[in-house]
Design an enzyme around this catalytic site. Structure first.
Site, short mmCIF file in Angstrom:
data_model
loop_
_atom_site.label_atom_id
_atom_site.label_comp_id
_atom_site.label_asym_id
_atom_site.label_seq_id
_atom_site.Cartn_x
_atom_site.Cartn_y
_atom_site.Cartn_z
N GLU A 155 0.83 -1.19 0.00
CA GLU A 155 0.00 0.00 0.00
C GLU A 155 0.87 1.25 0.00
O GLU A 155 1.94 1.29 0.60
CB GLU A 155 -0.95 0.00 1.20
CG GLU A 155 -2.01 -1.09 1.07
CD GLU A 155 -3.09 -1.03 2.14
OE1 GLU A 155 -4.19 -1.55 1.87
OE2 GLU A 155 -2.85 -0.49 3.23
N CYS A 178 3.79 8.49 1.06
CA CYS A 178 4.28 7.47 1.99
C CYS A 178 4.43 6.16 1.22
O CYS A 178 3.44 5.61 0.73
CB CYS A 178 3.30 7.31 3.14
SG CYS A 178 3.77 6.05 4.35
N CYS A 208 0.90 -1.76 15.51
CA CYS A 208 0.88 -1.46 14.08
C CYS A 208 0.15 -2.56 13.30
O CYS A 208 0.48 -3.74 13.42
CB CYS A 208 2.31 -1.31 13.57
SG CYS A 208 2.42 -0.91 11.81
N CYS A 235 5.59 -4.92 15.40
CA CYS A 235 5.26 -3.91 16.42
C CYS A 235 3.80 -4.09 16.81
O CYS A 235 2.91 -4.13 15.96
CB CYS A 235 5.51 -2.50 15.88
SG CYS A 235 7.26 -2.19 15.49
N CYS A 252 -1.43 6.53 9.85
CA CYS A 252 -0.18 5.94 10.32
C CYS A 252 -0.46 4.68 11.14
O CYS A 252 -1.25 4.68 12.07
CB CYS A 252 0.57 6.96 11.16
SG CYS A 252 2.13 6.37 11.80
N CYS A 265 5.91 -7.15 6.86
CA CYS A 265 6.90 -6.56 7.75
C CYS A 265 7.43 -7.62 8.70
O CYS A 265 6.69 -8.53 9.09
CB CYS A 265 6.29 -5.40 8.55
SG CYS A 265 7.50 -4.41 9.45
#
Length: 398
Positions: A124, A137, A151, A148, A377, A144
């Site tokens: 994305e 962004c 996230c 985290c 975010c 990933c």
């Protein structure tokens, strides 16, 4: 001081593992993609395809301008090249960028693109228009490896690193969608729609260092997309061995996904902390080459209710950052389905910001953008996983 309350996620996050970049092999009969090559790489490729060595530098300059200044993807449109040379290029190379699968536009003008890359994987990309800039962004990995716990992207397993072509291609496809490429002969280019780039999308950029570096070299080149190094910000969760290389080999601005003031809390929020703890990370940042008040490090700090948002946390953060030219971006937590945390209240966020500001640190509170399309975010997550699970479930039911 009382210890902060930590909302532990349902599955404990593992220590981040190092990722080895394995270059993707071309399909049989496939042609190299000129997009994403550095000037040196393009020169070598053109010579290998039959370009005379004494002409190679000029040819690179011509092809480079067509690809990165005008956004051309068809060799036949490169009209200052002879027809036989255009044919040579078409015979040996392709000009390809990732494909936009879907585009969503938020009520605040934010655009989120679901983008398909080689192998059918998806990432994305988000474009955020503001009054004085337009920020893109971009992602550096499919999925990933950092896990985290706050996230949404971290809930998706790492698939692979993006190539330099796929990284540069995200910038190019956004410029396509925004109609930002000039036409040959245009004199009035107007203001830049994509004026800033942040490597804050899916993935940890410093676990894909070489491809990110090469992609940013292309983006920063003055004869193409031409975004200056201070208009590019790379965000890392703290891959300490690569931090100095970022300054020396890329030269962009640095942001750190920090989010906690004790190792106990950061171990849960940002599990890479188990490998390089707060003290080790801050030592590396104090030694960051060319660090000045005009090129400060940005510390990103997501505000989680009663986890990391107390006044005690704010005072600890002031002490931790003392001596580092820094600003702190306070990010109200952008909730997603199943998230184990809640957003801090406005009162707690503002009290936190005031303590930082009174200690001499810029501490802007980020306004959430694109929340209605899950583009804020920490909310990015490719739809690929969900789609594939749905397809498998449907196939099993047949």
């Amino acid at each position: 001081m009382t210890a902060p309350i930590i909302a532990t996620p349902t599955k404990p996050a593992p220590i981040t593992q190092d990722v080895l970049t394995i270059p993707r092999k071309l399909a049989e009969g496939g042609k190299p993609n000129l997009v994403g090559m550095t000037r040196e790489q393009m020169r070598d490729a053109l010579i290998s395809a039959g370009t005379a060595e004494k002409m190679a530098k000029m040819r690179v300059g011509q092809v480079w301008q067509w690809i990165y200044h005008f956004g051309v993807r068809d060799f036949d449109r490169m009209t200052n090249l002879a027809k036989d040379y255009r044919a040579l290029l078409a015979e040996n190379f392709v000009l390809e960028v990732p494909e936009i699968v879907t585009k969503q536009v938020s009520s605040d003008g934010t655009r989120k693109y679901l983008v398909r890359i080689a192998g059918g994987h998806e990432v994305e990309v988000v474009y955020i228009p503001e009054t004085d800039r337009g920020t893109l962004c971009i992602s550096s990995q499919v999925g990933c490896t950092l896990t985290c716990s706050f996230c949404h992207t971290g809930t998706q397993k790492l698939v692979r690193n993006l190539t330099a072509a796929e990284i540069v291609g995200q910038v190019m496809l956004a410029r396509d969608d925004l109609g930002e490429w000039p036409q040959p002969g245009d004199r009035n280019l107007g203001s830049r729609l994509v004026s800033n780039i942040v490597l804050m999308g899916m993935g940890e950029p410093l676990y894909n260092f070489e491809n990110v570096r090469d992609g940013m070299k292309v983006v920063m080149d003055n004869e193409g997309i031409a975004l200056g190094r201070r208009r590019i910000t790379l965000s890392t969760s703290g891959v300490v061995p690569e931090i100095a290389r970022t300054a020396n080999e890329i030269g962009c601005l640095l942001a750190v996904s920090f989010h906690a003031t004790t190792d106990e809390v950061r171990d849960v929020l940002v599990p890479i902390n188990k490998k390089w703890n707060i003290a080790t990370l801050l030592d590396a940042l104090r030694d960051y080459p060319n660090l000045t008040n005009s090129e400060r490090i940005t510390f990103e700090y997501v505000m989680l209710d009663h986890v990391n948002d107390s006044k005690e946390d704010a005072y600890r953060l002031v002490e931790l950052l003392r001596g580092i030219p820094a600003k702190v971006n306070l990010i109200p937590f952008n909730e997603w389905p199943g998230a184990p945390y809640k957003r801090s209240s406005g009162n707690r966020i503002h009290a936190f910001a005031d303590i930082l500001y009174n200690a001499g640190f810029a501490s802007p509170i980020r306004t959430p953008r694109g929340e209605d399309i899950m583009a804020a975010c920490g909310q990015l997550k490719s739809a690929t996983e969900k789609q594939r699970k749905s397809a498998l479930k449907a196939a099993a039911a047949e």
